[in-house]
Design a protein around this motif. Sequence first.
Motif, PDB file in Angstrom:
ATOM      1  N   ALA A  29      52.300  23.892  40.144  1.00  0.00           N
ATOM      2  CA  ALA A  29      52.533  23.214  41.422  1.00  0.00           C
ATOM      3  C   ALA A  29      51.309  23.334  42.330  1.00  0.00           C
ATOM      4  O   ALA A  29      51.015  22.424  43.106  1.00  0.00           O
ATOM      5  N   ALA A  30      50.585  24.439  42.231  1.00  0.00           N
ATOM      6  CA  ALA A  30      49.413  24.657  43.093  1.00  0.00           C
ATOM      7  C   ALA A  30      48.267  23.715  42.742  1.00  0.00           C
ATOM      8  O   ALA A  30      47.424  23.416  43.584  1.00  0.00           O
ATOM      9  N   VAL A  31      48.238  23.251  41.513  1.00  0.00           N
ATOM     10  CA  VAL A  31      47.168  22.361  41.073  1.00  0.00           C
ATOM     11  C   VAL A  31      47.300  20.975  41.714  1.00  0.00           C
ATOM     12  O   VAL A  31      46.317  20.288  41.930  1.00  0.00           O
ATOM     13  N   VAL A  32      48.514  20.582  42.073  1.00  0.00           N
ATOM     14  CA  VAL A  32      48.751  19.274  42.691  1.00  0.00           C
ATOM     15  C   VAL A  32      48.143  19.263  44.095  1.00  0.00           C
ATOM     16  O   VAL A  32      48.515  20.084  44.934  1.00  0.00           O
ATOM     17  N   PRO A  33      47.213  18.340  44.368  1.00  0.00           N
ATOM     18  CA  PRO A  33      46.525  18.345  45.668  1.00  0.00           C
ATOM     19  C   PRO A  33      47.316  17.674  46.801  1.00  0.00           C
ATOM     20  O   PRO A  33      46.795  16.845  47.531  1.00  0.00           O
ATOM     21  N   GLY A 105      47.450  35.308  53.493  1.00  0.00           N
ATOM     22  CA  GLY A 105      46.011  35.229  53.224  1.00  0.00           C
ATOM     23  C   GLY A 105      45.735  34.576  51.889  1.00  0.00           C
ATOM     24  O   GLY A 105      44.886  33.683  51.779  1.00  0.00           O
ATOM     25  N   LYS A 106      46.474  34.974  50.871  1.00  0.00           N
ATOM     26  CA  LYS A 106      46.299  34.377  49.550  1.00  0.00           C
ATOM     27  C   LYS A 106      46.753  32.928  49.555  1.00  0.00           C
ATOM     28  O   LYS A 106      46.146  32.071  48.922  1.00  0.00           O
ATOM     29  N   ILE A 107      47.829  32.648  50.270  1.00  0.00           N
ATOM     30  CA  ILE A 107      48.336  31.279  50.324  1.00  0.00           C
ATOM     31  C   ILE A 107      47.332  30.385  51.042  1.00  0.00           C
ATOM     32  O   ILE A 107      47.054  29.269  50.611  1.00  0.00           O
ATOM     33  N   ALA A 108      46.733  30.871  52.127  1.00  0.00           N
ATOM     34  CA  ALA A 108      45.726  30.086  52.852  1.00  0.00           C
ATOM     35  C   ALA A 108      44.521  29.808  51.956  1.00  0.00           C
ATOM     36  O   ALA A 108      44.017  28.684  51.911  1.00  0.00           O
ATOM     37  N   ALA A 109      44.075  30.819  51.232  1.00  0.00           N
ATOM     38  CA  ALA A 109      42.940  30.640  50.323  1.00  0.00           C
ATOM     39  C   ALA A 109      43.281  29.607  49.257  1.00  0.00           C
ATOM     40  O   ALA A 109      42.454  28.757  48.908  1.00  0.00           O
ATOM     41  N   LYS A 110      44.499  29.660  48.765  1.00  0.00           N
ATOM     42  CA  LYS A 110      44.941  28.720  47.739  1.00  0.00           C
ATOM     43  C   LYS A 110      44.904  27.294  48.291  1.00  0.00           C
ATOM     44  O   LYS A 110      44.437  26.377  47.620  1.00  0.00           O
ATOM     45  N   ASN A 111      45.378  27.110  49.510  1.00  0.00           N
ATOM     46  CA  ASN A 111      45.425  25.769  50.098  1.00  0.00           C
ATOM     47  C   ASN A 111      44.030  25.220  50.373  1.00  0.00           C
ATOM     48  O   ASN A 111      43.796  24.031  50.226  1.00  0.00           O
ATOM     49  N   VAL A 112      43.099  26.063  50.775  1.00  0.00           N
ATOM     50  CA  VAL A 112      41.738  25.611  51.055  1.00  0.00           C
ATOM     51  C   VAL A 112      41.019  25.265  49.759  1.00  0.00           C
ATOM     52  O   VAL A 112      40.385  24.213  49.652  1.00  0.00           O
ATOM     53  N   THR A 113      41.117  26.129  48.760  1.00  0.00           N
ATOM     54  CA  THR A 113      40.378  25.901  47.514  1.00  0.00           C
ATOM     55  C   THR A 113      40.880  24.679  46.760  1.00  0.00           C
ATOM     56  O   THR A 113      40.141  24.083  45.991  1.00  0.00           O
ATOM     57  N   LYS A 114      42.112  24.299  46.987  1.00  0.00           N
ATOM     58  CA  LYS A 114      42.718  23.166  46.284  1.00  0.00           C
ATOM     59  C   LYS A 114      41.906  21.885  46.455  1.00  0.00           C
ATOM     60  O   LYS A 114      41.888  21.025  45.590  1.00  0.00           O
ATOM     61  N   TYR A 115      41.212  21.751  47.589  1.00  0.00           N
ATOM     62  CA  TYR A 115      40.514  20.513  47.901  1.00  0.00           C
ATOM     63  C   TYR A 115      39.035  20.518  47.496  1.00  0.00           C
ATOM     64  O   TYR A 115      38.337  19.542  47.733  1.00  0.00           O
ATOM     65  N   VAL A 116      38.561  21.604  46.901  1.00  0.00           N
ATOM     66  CA  VAL A 116      37.202  21.651  46.377  1.00  0.00           C
ATOM     67  C   VAL A 116      37.220  20.870  45.057  1.00  0.00           C
ATOM     68  O   VAL A 116      38.040  21.168  44.183  1.00  0.00           O
ATOM     69  N   ILE A 119      36.856  22.397  40.441  1.00  0.00           N
ATOM     70  CA  ILE A 119      37.220  23.800  40.247  1.00  0.00           C
ATOM     71  C   ILE A 119      38.272  24.285  41.247  1.00  0.00           C
ATOM     72  O   ILE A 119      38.993  25.239  40.984  1.00  0.00           O
ATOM     73  N   GLY A 120      38.384  23.614  42.395  1.00  0.00           N
ATOM     74  CA  GLY A 120      39.311  24.043  43.433  1.00  0.00           C
ATOM     75  C   GLY A 120      40.758  24.133  42.966  1.00  0.00           C
ATOM     76  O   GLY A 120      41.465  25.094  43.265  1.00  0.00           O
ATOM     77  N   SER A 121      41.213  23.139  42.214  1.00  0.00           N
ATOM     78  CA  SER A 121      42.594  23.147  41.722  1.00  0.00           C
ATOM     79  C   SER A 121      42.829  24.314  40.772  1.00  0.00           C
ATOM     80  O   SER A 121      43.883  24.954  40.811  1.00  0.00           O
ATOM     81  N   ALA A 122      41.860  24.598  39.932  1.00  0.00           N
ATOM     82  CA  ALA A 122      42.005  25.711  38.990  1.00  0.00           C
ATOM     83  C   ALA A 122      42.074  27.039  39.741  1.00  0.00           C
ATOM     84  O   ALA A 122      42.882  27.914  39.407  1.00  0.00           O
ATOM     85  N   VAL A 123      41.237  27.185  40.760  1.00  0.00           N
ATOM     86  CA  VAL A 123      41.247  28.411  41.560  1.00  0.00           C
ATOM     87  C   VAL A 123      42.583  28.548  42.287  1.00  0.00           C
ATOM     88  O   VAL A 123      43.198  29.619  42.307  1.00  0.00           O
ATOM     89  N   ALA A 124      43.056  27.446  42.881  1.00  0.00           N
ATOM     90  CA  ALA A 124      44.347  27.465  43.583  1.00  0.00           C
ATOM     91  C   ALA A 124      45.475  27.848  42.621  1.00  0.00           C
ATOM     92  O   ALA A 124      46.353  28.646  42.957  1.00  0.00           O
ATOM     93  N   GLY A 125      45.437  27.298  41.419  1.00  0.00           N
ATOM     94  CA  GLY A 125      46.443  27.643  40.408  1.00  0.00           C
ATOM     95  C   GLY A 125      46.380  29.109  40.026  1.00  0.00           C
ATOM     96  O   GLY A 125      47.406  29.771  39.884  1.00  0.00           O
ATOM     97  N   GLY A 126      45.169  29.638  39.895  1.00  0.00           N
ATOM     98  CA  GLY A 126      45.003  31.054  39.554  1.00  0.00           C
ATOM     99  C   GLY A 126      45.509  31.972  40.659  1.00  0.00           C
ATOM    100  O   GLY A 126      46.175  32.979  40.388  1.00  0.00           O
ATOM    101  N   ILE A 127      45.217  31.612  41.895  1.00  0.00           N
ATOM    102  CA  ILE A 127      45.696  32.411  43.033  1.00  0.00           C
ATOM    103  C   ILE A 127      47.223  32.370  43.078  1.00  0.00           C
ATOM    104  O   ILE A 127      47.879  33.395  43.269  1.00  0.00           O
TER     105      ILE A 127
END
Length: 170
Positions: A29-33, A105-116, A119-127
């Motif tokens: 679900a985190a991978v979905v932008p 904090g982790k959720i905020a990082a996940k939401n920000v990285t999603k839009y890079v 690689i952003g989606s992969a990072v968000a998914g990992g977080i």
Amino acid sequence: MIETKEELDEIKKTCRSMVTRSSSLSAGAAVVPVPGVDVGSDVAILLRLIPKINEKFGLTPEQIDSLDTESKIMVMTAISNVGSKMAGKYITKKLIVMLLQKMSGKIAAKNVTKYVPFIGSAVAGGISFTAMKYMGNSHIDDCYDIALAAIESKQLPSAVTPASKPSALE
């Protein structure tokens, strides 16, 4: 009611598998932008997962209420000693959101990285996977400690039994 440590270890293993599957769903679900999809799915996942873990360990409110008074007191004391926020409680959306906010904090990082890009989606998914796994496994550890305390308290002989009382003749 769980009777042995071996039984308890098997339940822990089963619950860890449930957490891994749920963490994978959260990562997907985190991978979905789309903003908010991942947090909403995390709440839904935890609303199903936490009660299932409680049930496996015999720690739903209904299971605790069905215990005899002595066992109920012992379980509630163990819950208090462990400091669990979710064992023995009705799991509500409000409780889950409160716990997710502690991980904001982790959720905020996940939401920000999603839009890079890329690689952003992969990072968000990992977080997301890591955060869900941490929350689930922490709850399993709490439930395990509570159930283990319940097993151990049943195995302890009571402090004064008729056979151990000193007689007036001694």
